[in-house]
Each structure stands twice: as structure tokens, then as C-alpha cells.
Design a protein around this motif. Sequence first.
Motif, PDB file in Angstrom:
ATOM      1  N   ALA A  87      78.696  73.020  27.227  1.00 40.95           N
ATOM      2  CA  ALA A  87      78.145  71.692  27.988  1.00 40.95           C
ATOM      3  C   ALA A  87      77.601  72.106  29.466  1.00 40.95           C
ATOM      4  O   ALA A  87      76.567  71.479  29.873  1.00 40.95           O
ATOM      5  CB  ALA A  87      79.193  70.680  28.333  1.00 40.95           C
ATOM      6  N   ARG A 102      75.799  63.295  31.449  1.00 41.52           N
ATOM      7  CA  ARG A 102      76.554  62.800  30.231  1.00 41.52           C
ATOM      8  C   ARG A 102      76.829  63.812  29.190  1.00 41.52           C
ATOM      9  O   ARG A 102      77.561  63.629  28.154  1.00 41.52           O
ATOM     10  CB  ARG A 102      75.521  61.559  29.466  1.00 41.52           C
ATOM     11  CG  ARG A 102      75.832  60.475  30.398  1.00 41.52           C
ATOM     12  CD  ARG A 102      75.190  59.158  29.839  1.00 41.52           C
ATOM     13  NE  ARG A 102      75.838  58.731  28.427  1.00 41.52           N
ATOM     14  CZ  ARG A 102      77.145  58.296  28.082  1.00 41.52           C
ATOM     15  NH1 ARG A 102      78.062  58.168  29.030  1.00 41.52           N
ATOM     16  NH2 ARG A 102      77.648  58.403  26.901  1.00 41.52           N
ATOM     17  N   THR A 103      76.166  65.151  29.142  1.00 37.39           N
ATOM     18  CA  THR A 103      76.602  66.104  28.215  1.00 37.39           C
ATOM     19  C   THR A 103      78.065  66.171  28.304  1.00 37.39           C
ATOM     20  O   THR A 103      78.680  66.574  27.208  1.00 37.39           O
ATOM     21  CB  THR A 103      75.680  67.349  28.736  1.00 37.39           C
ATOM     22  OG1 THR A 103      74.367  67.118  28.698  1.00 37.39           O
ATOM     23  CG2 THR A 103      76.209  68.670  28.011  1.00 37.39           C
ATOM     24  N   HIS A 108      80.263  64.136  28.752  1.00 36.33           N
ATOM     25  CA  HIS A 108      80.951  62.996  28.038  1.00 36.33           C
ATOM     26  C   HIS A 108      81.164  63.371  26.357  1.00 36.33           C
ATOM     27  O   HIS A 108      81.917  63.409  25.608  1.00 36.33           O
ATOM     28  CB  HIS A 108      80.466  61.876  28.587  1.00 36.33           C
ATOM     29  CG  HIS A 108      81.000  60.451  27.639  1.00 36.33           C
ATOM     30  ND1 HIS A 108      82.277  59.969  27.949  1.00 36.33           N
ATOM     31  CD2 HIS A 108      80.683  59.937  26.641  1.00 36.33           C
ATOM     32  CE1 HIS A 108      82.521  59.048  27.160  1.00 36.33           C
ATOM     33  NE2 HIS A 108      81.544  58.893  26.280  1.00 36.33           N
ATOM     34  N   ARG A 109      79.968  63.845  26.081  1.00 33.91           N
ATOM     35  CA  ARG A 109      79.728  64.146  24.703  1.00 33.91           C
ATOM     36  C   ARG A 109      80.666  65.321  24.217  1.00 33.91           C
ATOM     37  O   ARG A 109      81.107  65.404  23.254  1.00 33.91           O
ATOM     38  CB  ARG A 109      78.396  64.470  24.400  1.00 33.91           C
ATOM     39  CG  ARG A 109      77.329  63.085  24.345  1.00 33.91           C
ATOM     40  CD  ARG A 109      75.873  63.145  23.899  1.00 33.91           C
ATOM     41  NE  ARG A 109      75.206  64.083  24.625  1.00 33.91           N
ATOM     42  CZ  ARG A 109      74.467  63.971  25.844  1.00 33.91           C
ATOM     43  NH1 ARG A 109      74.537  62.703  26.071  1.00 33.91           N
ATOM     44  NH2 ARG A 109      73.773  64.748  26.559  1.00 33.91           N
ATOM     45  N   ALA A 110      80.461  66.150  25.123  1.00 36.53           N
ATOM     46  CA  ALA A 110      81.360  67.533  25.060  1.00 36.53           C
ATOM     47  C   ALA A 110      82.793  67.068  25.009  1.00 36.53           C
ATOM     48  O   ALA A 110      83.709  67.294  24.094  1.00 36.53           O
ATOM     49  CB  ALA A 110      81.380  68.589  25.675  1.00 36.53           C
ATOM     50  N   ARG A 111      83.253  66.101  25.840  1.00 40.32           N
ATOM     51  CA  ARG A 111      84.580  65.627  25.843  1.00 40.32           C
ATOM     52  C   ARG A 111      85.247  64.822  24.441  1.00 40.32           C
ATOM     53  O   ARG A 111      86.118  64.984  23.963  1.00 40.32           O
ATOM     54  CB  ARG A 111      84.721  64.568  26.853  1.00 40.32           C
ATOM     55  CG  ARG A 111      86.175  64.142  27.218  1.00 40.32           C
ATOM     56  CD  ARG A 111      86.313  62.934  28.197  1.00 40.32           C
ATOM     57  NE  ARG A 111      87.323  62.803  28.740  1.00 40.32           N
ATOM     58  CZ  ARG A 111      88.369  61.999  28.178  1.00 40.32           C
ATOM     59  NH1 ARG A 111      88.224  61.271  27.246  1.00 40.32           N
ATOM     60  NH2 ARG A 111      89.475  61.899  28.876  1.00 40.32           N
ATOM     61  N   GLU A 112      84.134  63.903  24.027  1.00 41.11           N
ATOM     62  CA  GLU A 112      84.494  63.293  22.676  1.00 41.11           C
ATOM     63  C   GLU A 112      84.500  64.453  21.453  1.00 41.11           C
ATOM     64  O   GLU A 112      85.447  64.238  20.669  1.00 41.11           O
ATOM     65  CB  GLU A 112      83.317  62.375  22.322  1.00 41.11           C
ATOM     66  CG  GLU A 112      83.049  61.074  23.152  1.00 41.11           C
ATOM     67  CD  GLU A 112      81.816  60.195  23.130  1.00 41.11           C
ATOM     68  OE1 GLU A 112      80.905  61.036  22.260  1.00 41.11           O
ATOM     69  OE2 GLU A 112      81.869  59.374  23.341  1.00 41.11           O
ATOM     70  N   ALA A 113      83.681  65.272  21.533  1.00 41.65           N
ATOM     71  CA  ALA A 113      83.817  66.393  20.516  1.00 41.65           C
ATOM     72  C   ALA A 113      85.131  67.149  20.708  1.00 41.65           C
ATOM     73  O   ALA A 113      85.870  67.529  19.557  1.00 41.65           O
ATOM     74  CB  ALA A 113      82.598  67.532  20.700  1.00 41.65           C
ATOM     75  N   GLU A 117      71.222  66.536  32.361  1.00 43.96           N
ATOM     76  CA  GLU A 117      71.992  65.159  31.923  1.00 43.96           C
ATOM     77  C   GLU A 117      73.478  65.375  32.179  1.00 43.96           C
ATOM     78  O   GLU A 117      74.188  66.055  31.319  1.00 43.96           O
ATOM     79  CB  GLU A 117      71.582  65.374  30.467  1.00 43.96           C
ATOM     80  CG  GLU A 117      72.280  64.097  29.619  1.00 43.96           C
ATOM     81  CD  GLU A 117      72.053  62.700  30.427  1.00 43.96           C
ATOM     82  OE1 GLU A 117      72.841  61.902  30.954  1.00 43.96           O
ATOM     83  OE2 GLU A 117      70.714  62.511  30.858  1.00 43.96           O
TER      84      GLU A 117
END
Length: 194
Positions: A161, A172-173, A175-180, A170
Motif C-alpha cells: 500500500a 484510498r489505496t 482502504h483497499r489494503a485494509r479490506e484485503a 491515491e
Amino acid sequence: MPAALTADRMAEDREALLDAAESLFYAHGVRAVGMDRIREASGLSLKRIYAMFTTKDDLVVAALQRRDRRWRTDLIRYVEQFEEPTGRVLAVFDWLGDWFAEPGFRGCAWINIHGELGPTSDSVLDEVRSHKLAFRNHVIAWVEATGTDAAEAIYLLAEGAIVTAGIHGEPRTAHRAREAAQRLFISHQPSPNS
């Protein structure tokens, strides 16, 4: 004969120099910033600068060490306000997202400087590796406290991330890593029979 420098004045000069060097190195890169530019930004003479740091690499290492102390202190303070272990791990990504959204964010200072100097400066390479190992150790400890075996994967998500946000700018990277990371927690829960 000029008056001797007091310990307070020497500390103030050192901080002014590190402030200037860190800011310039982070914004422009180490090789693009000459010592005259650092002199001008710090307000110190070249003689005074070289009395504190005999080489530019020494100055780079000192700036990275100071940045590491501040960066990790802020991260730990943020993460450890959460009591639940999974919440602590997910908080790493929240903190990263806040960092990525800061004005002037240009990625990871250690990765950037490694790209410039790592192969040619053992002292810089050692400092980069020291920072990355310390960050890894924090993340691994926080993940292991959750009882899952996803520590290395989550550490790699965090590092990925950081690199991705630095390249793409970005926030929001994170946030996407948090979801993963949340999905990894679900898939790496210990089985009820173990």
C-alpha cells in the motif's frame, strides 16, 4: 575570536539543518539537492554543516533516523489506542491512509532514498533496512496478537500500500489494503479443532 557555541545552540542548529535536509530530500530527492541549497534553507554555513556531518550520506542517514523515530512514534501512538488486537492491525491501514492524504505526500522516504542511494551507500542501505525491519516487527507483533497466522501477508499488504500510494498518489489505496487485511483475518482464523 567568535564565542563558543552553547549546547542549546548546537542542538538548535542540528535541528534546523535536519529540518531543511529532510524537507528538501523528501520533496526533490537527495541527488537533486546540493549542499548549497541545504545551506541556504538551513541558514547555516557550509563550514558549520560539515562540522556536524562530514558527508552528505551522514546527513541523509541522520535525517532518516530522525524521521523514523517520529514516523514510528506516531504510528504506534495511533495504533495502540485501540485495545482489540484486530482493531489495532486495521488501524495501521487507517493511519497509513491519513499519511497518504497529507499534502506533499511523495511516498516512502526510505524507499525513495533507497532507489537513489541504496546500491551505492552502505550506511544509507543499513538505515533503510533498519526502518523497514522495525516497521515489519511492529506489524508482525500486532498481527500475531490476533491469533491468526497472517502476519507476513498483512505486513506485505501494508508495504504494498505504501509503494502503490507513493506511485499513484491515491490515499484510498490504504482502504483497499485494509479490506484485503480483513479478508485475510477471516481466512486465517485458527480452525476450531486446533
